[in-house]
Design a protein around this motif. Structure first.
Motif, PDB file in Angstrom:
ATOM      1  N   HIS A  32       2.188   8.456  -7.755  1.00  0.00           N
ATOM      2  CA  HIS A  32       3.280   9.414  -7.450  1.00  0.00           C
ATOM      3  C   HIS A  32       3.405  10.249  -8.700  1.00  0.00           C
ATOM      4  O   HIS A  32       4.009  11.592  -8.423  1.00  0.00           O
ATOM      5  CB  HIS A  32       4.328   8.747  -6.629  1.00  0.00           C
ATOM      6  N   LEU A  63      -3.073   3.731   7.161  1.00  0.00           N
ATOM      7  CA  LEU A  63      -3.283   3.334   5.747  1.00  0.00           C
ATOM      8  C   LEU A  63      -3.607   1.659   5.878  1.00  0.00           C
ATOM      9  O   LEU A  63      -4.485   1.149   5.175  1.00  0.00           O
ATOM     10  CB  LEU A  63      -2.584   3.609   4.711  1.00  0.00           C
ATOM     11  N   ARG A  82      -3.852   7.761   0.344  1.00  0.00           N
ATOM     12  CA  ARG A  82      -2.490   7.551  -0.541  1.00  0.00           C
ATOM     13  C   ARG A  82      -2.328   9.002  -1.079  1.00  0.00           C
ATOM     14  O   ARG A  82      -1.035   9.398  -1.052  1.00  0.00           O
ATOM     15  CB  ARG A  82      -2.719   6.697  -1.604  1.00  0.00           C
ATOM     16  N   THR A 134       1.630   2.348  -6.663  1.00  0.00           N
ATOM     17  CA  THR A 134       1.969   3.801  -5.930  1.00  0.00           C
ATOM     18  C   THR A 134       2.894   4.576  -6.791  1.00  0.00           C
ATOM     19  O   THR A 134       2.674   5.677  -6.794  1.00  0.00           O
ATOM     20  CB  THR A 134       2.605   2.993  -4.684  1.00  0.00           C
ATOM     21  N   PRO A 194       6.429   8.670  -0.067  1.00  0.00           N
ATOM     22  CA  PRO A 194       5.557   9.572  -1.114  1.00  0.00           C
ATOM     23  C   PRO A 194       6.629  10.990  -1.347  1.00  0.00           C
ATOM     24  O   PRO A 194       7.320  11.178  -0.378  1.00  0.00           O
ATOM     25  CB  PRO A 194       4.502   9.806  -0.457  1.00  0.00           C
ATOM     26  N   VAL A 198       0.867  -1.348   0.005  1.00  0.00           N
ATOM     27  CA  VAL A 198      -0.062   0.045   0.049  1.00  0.00           C
ATOM     28  C   VAL A 198       0.774   1.191  -0.069  1.00  0.00           C
ATOM     29  O   VAL A 198       0.185   2.328  -0.039  1.00  0.00           O
ATOM     30  CB  VAL A 198      -1.033   0.132   1.287  1.00  0.00           C
ATOM     31  N   ALA A 199       2.013   1.194  -0.312  1.00  0.00           N
ATOM     32  CA  ALA A 199       3.114   2.563  -0.030  1.00  0.00           C
ATOM     33  C   ALA A 199       4.459   2.102  -0.049  1.00  0.00           C
ATOM     34  O   ALA A 199       4.737   1.423   0.103  1.00  0.00           O
ATOM     35  CB  ALA A 199       2.765   3.254   1.347  1.00  0.00           C
TER      36      ALA A 199
END
Length: 268
Positions: free
Chosen positions: A125, A167, A35, A121, A12, A8-9
């Protein structure tokens, strides 16, 4: 493919701006919102095309992430109306349909690009960094130490680490809601097939393809995609083939009854 919660990440970028997230599935909006907000940007939500256009008339939006398949005014009509009104802000289609001809159609309607569901992701981004301003020197996004980690199981209660991450917690709760709704999905699937309601079958299959894939239920997503392909042109498949694809999707959904509330296999 195994049904496990997706990563999930990753760390960022630090950004500022306002992003309009448009999707008729509330849990998909919530995940995307978290996100985007991890970058420092603000999010405005809309659950349909009409609401999206109203939010855009209020001004202050820098980027739109637009679901293309919604009841009522879909994404294509929404972006058509937006462009007809002279609005040129960037709009990205978010869809599980991203074959070259699908993306070409989205661009022809006025989108600036497309993000495939489940949204990766790195791709998210890249789009955010392309269209939003970098945050000031004092602003930082979530650091690698606190950025949401990959989640492969339900977070434990309390403590720190993945379990304490917003998250990760949101994804676990969303997976639990998906599993809790399996009985209803199976009932709707059976009734639509009994009625030979191809439009209802197509809509349900498309929704499950995108949402199940995003929430980490790959088997359901793949079976839904196969059914959607069949009912897009029902005259091109036999009744037996259609029945087999419905049964395959039902089987994948039924398997989730053997999972714990967070969508991971229950102990034997």
């Amino acid at each position: 493919a195994p049904d496990t919660a997706p990563p999930v990440a990753e760390a960022p970028p630090a950004l500022r701006g306002r992003v309009l997230v448009v999707d008729d599935v509330a849990d998909l909006r919530r995940l995307l919102r978290l996100r985007v907000e991890a970058t420092g940007a603000h999010v405005v939500e809309a659950g349909d095309g009409e609401t999206a256009l109203a939010r855009l008339r209020e001004g202050g939006i820098d980027l739109v992430l637009l679901d293309m398949h919604m009841p009522g005014m879909d994404g294509r009509e929404t972006v058509r109306r937006l462009r007809a009104a002279g609005e040129r802000l960037p709009v990205y289609a978010c869809s599980a349909d991203v074959l070259p001809e699908d993306v070409a159609a989205f661009l022809a309607e006025g989108c600036d690009g497309a993000l495939a569901k489940p949204v990766e992701t790195a791709a998210l981004h890249a789009v955010l960094a392309r269209h939003l301003a970098a945050a000031g020197p004092g602003a930082r996004p979530a650091s690698p130490a606190t950025a949401p980690p990959a989640v492969t199981a339900a977070p434990a209660s309390g403590g720190t680490g993945p379990a304490a991450d917003p998250l990760a917690q949101a994804l676990a709760a969303i997976r639990a809601r998906f599993v809790a709704g399996v009985a209803g999905e199976r009932a709707r699937l059976a009734e639509a097939f009994r009625q030979q309601d191809f439009d209802a079958l197509r809509q349900q299959a498309h929704r499950l393809k995108g949402s199940a894939g995003t929430f980490g239920f790959a088997g359901v997503s793949e079976a839904a995609a196969a059914l959607e392909t069949a009912v897009t042109d029902p005259g091109a498949v036999t009744h037996a083939d259609l029945a087999a694809r419905v049964a395959a999707l039902d089987s994948q959904l039924a398997a989730l009854d053997c999972t714990d509330p967070a969508g991971t296999p229950a102990p034997a």
